[in-house]
Design an enzyme around this catalytic site. Structure first.
Site, PDB file in Angstrom:
ATOM      1  N   LEU A  27      41.604  39.197  30.749  1.00 30.03           N
ATOM      2  CA  LEU A  27      42.331  40.160  29.484  1.00 30.03           C
ATOM      3  C   LEU A  27      43.241  41.135  30.382  1.00 30.03           C
ATOM      4  CD1 LEU A  27      42.250  41.026  26.564  1.00 30.03           C
ATOM      5  CD2 LEU A  27      40.596  42.914  27.206  1.00 30.03           C
ATOM      6  N   HIS A  82      36.109  50.563  35.912  1.00 26.82           N
ATOM      7  CA  HIS A  82      37.323  51.200  36.257  1.00 26.82           C
ATOM      8  C   HIS A  82      37.992  51.972  35.018  1.00 26.82           C
ATOM      9  CE1 HIS A  82      41.560  51.018  37.449  1.00 26.82           C
ATOM     10  NE2 HIS A  82      41.224  51.012  38.773  1.00 26.82           N
TER      11      HIS A  82
END
Length: 341
Positions: free
Chosen positions: A125, A228
Site C-alpha cells: 500500500l 512507522h
C-alpha cells in the site's frame, strides 16, 4: 475522480516512479528496477482468467480519471509462505521460578515463527505524497476488501497485514541495530532489500532458539510492535475495519503484524449487491465504497449514493462511467467508514 483498478502492462513506468518515492524500510516496493519488474510480471500473471491459482499477486493502481495519472498502489497476496517461507517473531513469555529462592520471574521472549503460512496478505500500500488528501487513502486501502468480498474463493479465510516498523528521522531501525545486525552483519537497507528477493538467508542466519528481550538494548525493546509514523494512518484504517495486533512482529524492524478473519472485516461482511440506476440529481450525504463485480475489469471508487429501495441505488453518470457499468447492472457497496453509534 479516483478509481482503483487492476494494474496493466502500460502502468510499468508509473509503478517505477512510485517505487522511487517509497523510502527506506518499504520492503514490498523498493527503488530497484529488478524488483519492480518482478512485481509487474507477477501481477500480470495474476490478472488472467482461468482456474483459481494457489498463489497470486493481485496488484491494483489508483488512477485519477481526469489526468490519467497513477497516484497509488495496493495489493493482495492470495497466500503467503507456500513457495517461500514466511517468517516473523512471536512475542511470548517464559516463567523462570525457584521455590527454594522464592523467585518467580516472567521473561519476555521472541520466537521465530511460521504461524501465518497460507494467510492472505494485504500489502504494497503506497499513496504518492501529493495525493494524500481527502478520502484517497481510505479508497486505496479498503478497495481490496470489496474485491475479496466479491471473489472469496481466491483467498484464505484468514488475512494479515505487516505494518512498517519504527525508524528514526535518519531511517535507522533501533530494533535492527539491537538484534538483526549481530546475526546478518549487514546494513538494514541491504538486509531489507535482500529479504524482498530471497528469504532463504533468513532461515540460515537467524537464531533458532527463543531470544530473551531483556538482553536487547532498551531502544530495541521500546519499538517492538510500534509503527512507522508514515504508516500509522494505514494501521488505523485497518484496525477500524477489524484487523488486530496479536503479538507478531517483523524480524527486521519489529513492525506489528495485524490479523483477522475475512468474516470479521466490516467492509466485507456489511457489503452487499445493488442494482444501478442513474440518479435524477447529484447524490449527496454519506460516502460509500462502490465497485463493479468484474474480475478482470474490476473498478472501485468512492461516492454518495441515492438509496432507491429494493436493493437499488442511484449513482451519478460520472460514477457509472468510472465503474464501467451500465444502468441495470450490479455493484457491490458498503459505507466507506463505520457509522458512529
Amino acid at each position: 475522480m479516483m478509481v482503483v483498478r487492476p494494474i496493466g502492462a502500460a502502468d510499468h513506468e508509473a509503478l517505477r516512479e512510485l517505487a522511487r518515492k517509497t523510502g527506506k524500510g518499504f520492503t514490498s516496493l523498493q527503488d530497484d528496477d529488478k524488483q519492480v519488474a518482478r512485481k509487474m510480471e507477477a501481477a500480470l500473471e495474476a490478472w488472467k482468467d482461468g482456474p483459481v491459482p494457489e498463489e497470486a499477486f493481485y496488484l491494483f493502481v489508483m488512477e485519477d480519471t481526469d489526468s490519467g495519472k497513477v497516484e497509488g498502489i495496493c495489493a493482495i497476496e492470495s497466500a503467503v509462505g507456500i513457495s517461500e517461507p514466511w517468517y516473523n517473531y512471536h512475542l511470548g513469555r517464559l516463567l523462570h521460578a525457584s521455590r527454594e529462592l522464592d523467585v518467580c520471574n516472567l521473561v519476555n521472549t521472541l520466537t521465530l515463527s511460521n504461524d501465518h503460512t497460507g494467510y492472505s496478505e494485504l500489502c504494497t500500500l503506497f499513496l504518492a505524497p501529493e495525493a494524500r488528501q481527502g478520502k484517497n487513502g481510505s479508497l486505496l486501502s479498503k478497495s481490496r476488501f470489496l474485491f475479496m468480498a466479491e471473489f472469496p474463493q481466491r483467498f484464505n479465510e484468514n488475512m494479515l497485514a505487516e505494518m512498517r516498523g519504527y525508524a528514526d528521522e535518519n531511517g535507522v531501525s533501533p530494533f535492527w541495530e539491537g538484534l538483526g545486525r549481530h546475526f546478518f552483519s549487514l546494513e538494514f537497507d541491504q538486509a531489507d532489500k535482500l529479504s524482498a528477493m530471497d528469504k532463504v538467508f533468513i532461515a540460515e542466519l537467524m537464531p533458532k532458539n527463543p531470544i530473551y528481550t531483556n538482553l536487547l538494548p532498551q531502544s530495541a525493546q521500546e519499538v517492538m510492535g510500534l509503527t512507522h509514523p508514515a504508516t500509522t494512518p494505514a494501521r488505523k484504517l485497518l484496525e477500524a475495519e477489524g484487523l488486530r495486533y496479536t503479538g507478531y512482529i517483523d524480524i527486521f524492524d519489529a513492525g506489528p503484524t495485524l490479523v483477522a478473519r475475512m468474516d470479521d472485516i466490516r467492509a466485507i461482511n456489511q457489503s452487499h449487491h445493488a442494482e444501478v440506476h442513474v440518479a435524477q440529481q447529484e447524490p449527496e450525504g454519506d460516502l460509500y465504497l462502490i465497485s463493479n463485480t468484474d474480475f478482470l475489469n474490476f473498478r472501485c471508487c468512492v461516492s454518495p449514493v441515492d438509496a432507491l429501495g429494493n436493493q437499488g441505488v442511484g449513482l451519478s453518470q460520472e460514477v457509472i462511467e468510472a465503474l464501467q457499468i451500465n444502468e441495470g447492472g450490479t455493484v457491490r457497496l458498503v459505507p466507506l467508514s463505520a457509522r458512529r453509534r
